[in-house]
Design a protein around this motif. Sequence first.
Motif, PDB file in Angstrom:
ATOM      1  N   THR A 342       8.120 -23.802  -4.777  1.00 36.93           N
ATOM      2  CA  THR A 342       8.806 -23.285  -5.959  1.00 36.93           C
ATOM      3  C   THR A 342       8.014 -23.665  -7.195  1.00 36.93           C
ATOM      4  N   LEU A 343       7.571 -22.655  -7.932  1.00 36.12           N
ATOM      5  CA  LEU A 343       6.903 -22.888  -9.209  1.00 36.12           C
ATOM      6  C   LEU A 343       7.974 -23.083 -10.280  1.00 36.12           C
ATOM      7  N   VAL A 344       7.811 -24.094 -11.101  1.00 31.51           N
ATOM      8  CA  VAL A 344       8.778 -24.413 -12.144  1.00 31.51           C
ATOM      9  C   VAL A 344       8.125 -24.145 -13.492  1.00 31.51           C
ATOM     10  N   LEU A 345       8.627 -23.126 -14.176  1.00 32.38           N
ATOM     11  CA  LEU A 345       8.094 -22.746 -15.484  1.00 32.38           C
ATOM     12  C   LEU A 345       8.976 -23.329 -16.588  1.00 32.38           C
ATOM     13  N   ASN A 346       8.355 -23.593 -17.714  1.00 35.17           N
ATOM     14  CA  ASN A 346       9.030 -24.193 -18.871  1.00 35.17           C
ATOM     15  C   ASN A 346       9.621 -25.571 -18.543  1.00 35.17           C
ATOM     16  N   PRO A 347       8.872 -26.437 -17.832  1.00 32.92           N
ATOM     17  CA  PRO A 347       9.409 -27.770 -17.554  1.00 32.92           C
ATOM     18  C   PRO A 347       9.424 -28.622 -18.824  1.00 32.92           C
ATOM     19  N   THR A 348      10.359 -29.534 -18.882  1.00 29.41           N
ATOM     20  CA  THR A 348      10.451 -30.446 -20.024  1.00 29.41           C
ATOM     21  C   THR A 348      10.455 -31.891 -19.521  1.00 29.41           C
ATOM     22  N   ASP A 349      10.121 -32.801 -20.406  1.00 30.79           N
ATOM     23  CA  ASP A 349       9.958 -34.202 -20.015  1.00 30.79           C
ATOM     24  C   ASP A 349      11.243 -34.837 -19.519  1.00 30.79           C
ATOM     25  N   ASP A 350      12.407 -34.278 -19.890  1.00 36.55           N
ATOM     26  CA  ASP A 350      13.665 -34.898 -19.455  1.00 36.55           C
ATOM     27  C   ASP A 350      14.082 -34.469 -18.054  1.00 36.55           C
ATOM     28  N   MET A 351      13.303 -33.615 -17.420  1.00 39.05           N
ATOM     29  CA  MET A 351      13.609 -33.197 -16.051  1.00 39.05           C
ATOM     30  C   MET A 351      13.106 -34.247 -15.061  1.00 39.05           C
TER      31      MET A 351
END
Length: 481
Positions: A342-351
């Motif tokens: 699964t490619l995760v786009l728009n990841p953020t540091d709080d994930m």
Amino acid sequence: MSATVVQLNESKKQIQLTGRVLAEQKQAFHNNPLPDLNERLENLERLKKALIAQQEQFCEAIDRDFNGRSRDETLIAEMIPSIQGINYAMSNLKSWMQPDRRHVSVLFQPASNRVHYQPKGVVGIIVPWNYPMYLAVGPLVAALAAGNRAMIKMSEFTPHTSALLGNLIESTFPRDLVAVINGEADVAADFSSRPFDHLLFTGSTAVGKLVMKAASENLTPVTLELGGKSPAIIANDVPMEDAAERIAFGKALNAGQTCVAPDYVLCPSDRVNAFVDAFQDAFRKMYPTLRDNPDYTSIINERQYGRLQDYLKDARSKGAQLVEVNPANESLEDGCRKMPVTLVLNPTDDMKLMQEEIFGPILPVVPSRGLDDALQFINQRPRPLALYYFGYDRSEQKRMLEGTHSGGVCINDSLMHVAQDDLPFGGIGDSGMGHYHGKEGFLTFSHPRAVFSKQKLNSGKMVYPPHGGPLHKLVYRFFIR
């Protein structure tokens, strides 16, 4: 009798066995503290023959432990590097064992300086579940090449492989030379607290800290092969098909359950869509189906499967776009532990998946504004075990090498630095300490003993008391300048 009581009794037996075997091996090492070249070569040859003879059994055992592990992945990623590592050690061991001649200052002449490489004694090896054969055999090869005895603590999550390796070792070596210990986490904790002469641990950073703390009570030196979030950088001008194919291979091997798997991708923001398309195409060619495809490996157990699903749920709830790469659009439920990448786009540091090592088939794609931005992103985080750069501009390759720290690096490839027999493997900072493989493995498990030697003529008398005479003044004049 309940399962808990049975487990406690078995743990007690394994802990008692650990103490007995360690005492036996220490005594055996005391009786033979410097095995010669032939003895070491014989031990390595015996190990090699035993592994080759049981290669199919290992493929079957690991497949059972994973509830679906690709036979070819076991041969390619475990059996081949194990056998090639033995061959390389056997070919070079004679030269490794030779004392190194070192420089002697004129102040101490006539004399000689040499470094002799002595075995340390009894080596403890703690093995993880993801490559249970290779990550037991690799350190064992280095320990035997250096003339040591070894005890191997296998993972409780790979019971079939652990039992098979235990039987192989028992039928190949006397217990006071090599032994396998099995058992749950309490056995591993006891194992790490024992007074080994060196301890090598492969696993998570969190557990590595506990192992190091336990070893410190005995002043046992440790080699920690940990993990971390290994980034893959995509350059502005590299053909996307080249980068995506090699990243897809590195991420999909063993379903991403690899300590040096690409953990996230740093991709130029205007090339993210191109990467997603190229990755999907490359993955589809390698794995046109997933559920019944023997080439695609399962997640090791329900605990790890649940952890990975929790990462995806957390990322989705925090605004990420998930691109599931499932070429045949198959259902992978009903007890099947195979997960599509699964490619995760728009990841953020709080994930969660950007805070912890993923260790599975999930790949965040982080947009970047060029190489400087990518390097800054990496350098603001703990030093990774591996770093991957995809780009053919040699000046940018140099900037990447000079501007980052990591355990190892691949330029325009993934994972393959681990398989190089003449390259050290190891981490830095949060990703570990110490190295093995090839000559570095021999050195890790050897004590470099300094030997200064002189014969009848004693030039050292020039500095004996009483001080203050003309000879001392001459020595000071020539050597303090």
